[in-house]
Design an enzyme around this catalytic site. Structure first.
Site, short mmCIF file in Angstrom:
data_model
loop_
_atom_site.label_atom_id
_atom_site.label_comp_id
_atom_site.label_asym_id
_atom_site.label_seq_id
_atom_site.Cartn_x
_atom_site.Cartn_y
_atom_site.Cartn_z
N GLY A 44 0.44 -1.42 0.17
CA GLY A 44 0.41 0.26 -0.06
C GLY A 44 0.94 1.08 0.01
CB CYS A 45 3.81 2.45 2.08
SG CYS A 45 2.77 1.76 3.43
CB THR A 46 5.06 0.34 -2.32
OG1 THR A 46 5.88 -0.06 -2.07
CG2 THR A 46 6.07 -0.28 -3.85
CB ALA A 49 5.88 6.12 -2.32
#
Length: 151
Positions: A44-46, A49
């Site tokens: 999710g964070c990838t 970003a």
């Protein structure tokens, strides 16, 4: 205590992905989009970003700088930024001082650090905040807030 619309940007200094002290006051005469995310290299964070990266030029065209913050250390941020070719600053909030100053709460029943985006105008006043664990929703939400403020 959580930041509310109209509040000023907290005065903080955190380490960036290069290990240098970064002051929010460094960004003059620009709006700021500050997104808090749980952890480098997670799916999710990838996605989040990369979404900010892919829309970075649009943020710049709207007069805004983007900053990502998580509790990961500077070395992790450096690897994350390099691997994903991120054009914006990542800040290490290991002691959770920024999360506390902004009022970012834990998500997923308190199991994960929260995912929240803050949009500040050129005067560094909060004009929008968005809290949602859905990573891809933060980019259009921030862009829309900047477009509204520009009218």
């Amino acid at each position: 205590m959580a930041l509310e619309i109209g509040d000023k940007l907290p005065r903080l200094t955190l380490k960036d992905q290069d290990g240098e002290n970064y002051h929010f006051s460094r960004v003059e005469d620009k709006a700021l989009v500050i997104f808090f995310y749980p952890k480098d290299f997670t799916p999710g964070c990838t996605k989040q970003a990369c979404g900010f990266r892919d829309s970075y030029e649009e943020f710049q065209d709207l007069g805004a700088e983007v900053i990502g913050i998580s509790t990961d250390n500077e070395n992790s941020h450096k690897k994350f930024a390099t691997k994903l070719r991120l054009p914006f600053v990542l800040l290490a909030d290991k002691e959770k001082r920024a999360r506390e100053a902004f009022g970012v709460k834990a998500g997923m029943l308190g199991l994960l650090p929260g995912r929240e985006t803050f949009v500040f105008d050129r005067d560094k006043k909060l004009i929008h905040r968005f809290n949602n664990m859905g990573a891809s929703k933060h980019i259009p939400e921030a862009l829309n807030a900047l477009k509204k403020a520009a009218k």
